[in-house]
Scaffold this active site. Structure first.
Site, PDB file in Angstrom:
ATOM      1  N   LYS A 122       0.876  -1.168   0.000  1.00  0.00           N
ATOM      2  CA  LYS A 122       0.000   0.000   0.000  1.00  0.00           C
ATOM      3  C   LYS A 122       0.913   1.218   0.000  1.00  0.00           C
ATOM      4  CE  LYS A 122      -3.361   2.744   2.399  1.00  0.00           C
ATOM      5  NZ  LYS A 122      -3.800   3.211   3.731  1.00  0.00           N
ATOM      6  N   ALA A 209      -9.940   5.625   3.893  1.00  0.00           N
ATOM      7  CA  ALA A 209      -9.823   6.802   4.769  1.00  0.00           C
ATOM      8  C   ALA A 209     -11.108   7.614   4.852  1.00  0.00           C
ATOM      9  CB  ALA A 209      -8.676   7.712   4.346  1.00  0.00           C
TER      10      ALA A 209
END
Length: 286
Positions: A122, A209
């Site tokens: 990531k 997020a």
């Protein structure tokens, strides 16, 4: 009445989602929810929450594990990596060069934990310490190099459709647009741009997020996202394991709703019952 609502047995249908797999870089996963390992109050809460979520991909901050940062000592050994696919992340990297170095460390860490073929990373390049917004230029530069080195790159980005397409073109395995700033709990603030990314992407779109509760997870999936990555909303909940279960259910519900296709939004009401034979209406002339 012999049978009343109070006496009736109600069953909640559990959808069979086994055929609807998420595929990233040739690897298939049943769960479309990814979780993290940070911000938990204890390893026990973390393990219970990950189990309750049913997730198969868990992200780990490589730098924090490598340096034994507070709350991360022993983290790598705290989970069963035979059952969970590790997603090393480059959190804490402010430049492309730092992110590339940390990605390489993450690949070695995965190998040490038994995942010899794990090339996932990531990618986070975040020079902004206040809002934690990703650097688009640094992210693209790092992605280009990491793809050349054989990594399956999952880049964390602003919800920028042009950047998402460019990252796809250089070979990233997914794109990961943010819903809103990391840990903010503001929910999906970039709905229009996420829709554009989803409509144009040929790789999985993972919303990452900003999600604060289950309804926002469902909303992201209803937009057509392929998966979600949720950490703070679970780890910082009053009951993390229960929130993890809620997020798992919301992810499935949102996915099913997207596949089913919602009705169009209209400015006026449309009756759901027939408009013939109404009380006071004259019978039709025979």
């Amino acid at each position: 009445m012999e049978n009343s609502c109070a006496d009736a047995e109600f069953m909640v249908a559990t959808p069979d989602t086994t055929a609807d797999v998420l595929t990233i870089a040739g690897r298939s996963f049943r769960s479309r929810l990814m979780t993290g390992t940070g911000k938990y109050r204890s390893f026990e809460q973390m393990r219970a929450s990950i189990a309750a979520s049913g997730c198969e991909i868990v992200t780990v901050a490589v730098r924090r594990v490598q340096t034994n940062a507070p709350g991360h000592e022993g983290l790598a050994e705290a989970l069963d990596w035979q059952k969970i696919w590790m997603l090393p992340n480059t959190a804490g990297c402010a430049t492309a060069e730092e992110a590339i170095r940390v990605a390489r460390l993450g690949r070695e860490m995965a190998k040490l934990l038994g995942q010899e073929d794990n090339n996932f990373v990531k990618l986070e390049v975040i020079p902004d310490s206040r809002y934690l917004l990703p650097d688009p230029i640094g992210t693209l530069q790092a992605a280009e190099q990491l793809v050349k080195e054989g990594f399956a790159v999952l880049p964390y980005i602003n919800a920028d459709p042009l950047l998402a397409k460019r990252l796809e073109e250089v070979g990233c395995a997914t794109v990961m647009p943010l819903g809103s700033p990391i840990g903010s709990g503001q929910g999906i603030r970039n709905e229009a741009n996420i829709r554009i990314i989803v409509e144009n992407a040929k790789v999985p779109v993972v919303v990452d997020a900003g999600i604060g509760t289950a309804s926002e997870a469902a909303q992201a999936m209803e937009l057509g996202a392929d998966a979600l990555l949720i950490n703070t909303a679970i780890a910082q909940a009053e009951d993390p394991a229960r929130m993890a279960q809620a997020m798992a259910m919301a992810t499935i519900a949102g996915r099913l709703a997207f596949q089913a296709g919602r009705i169009p939004t209209r400015s006026a009401a449309i009756a759901s019952s027939p408009q013939t034979g109404l009380v006071g209406q004259s019978p039709a002339t025979v």
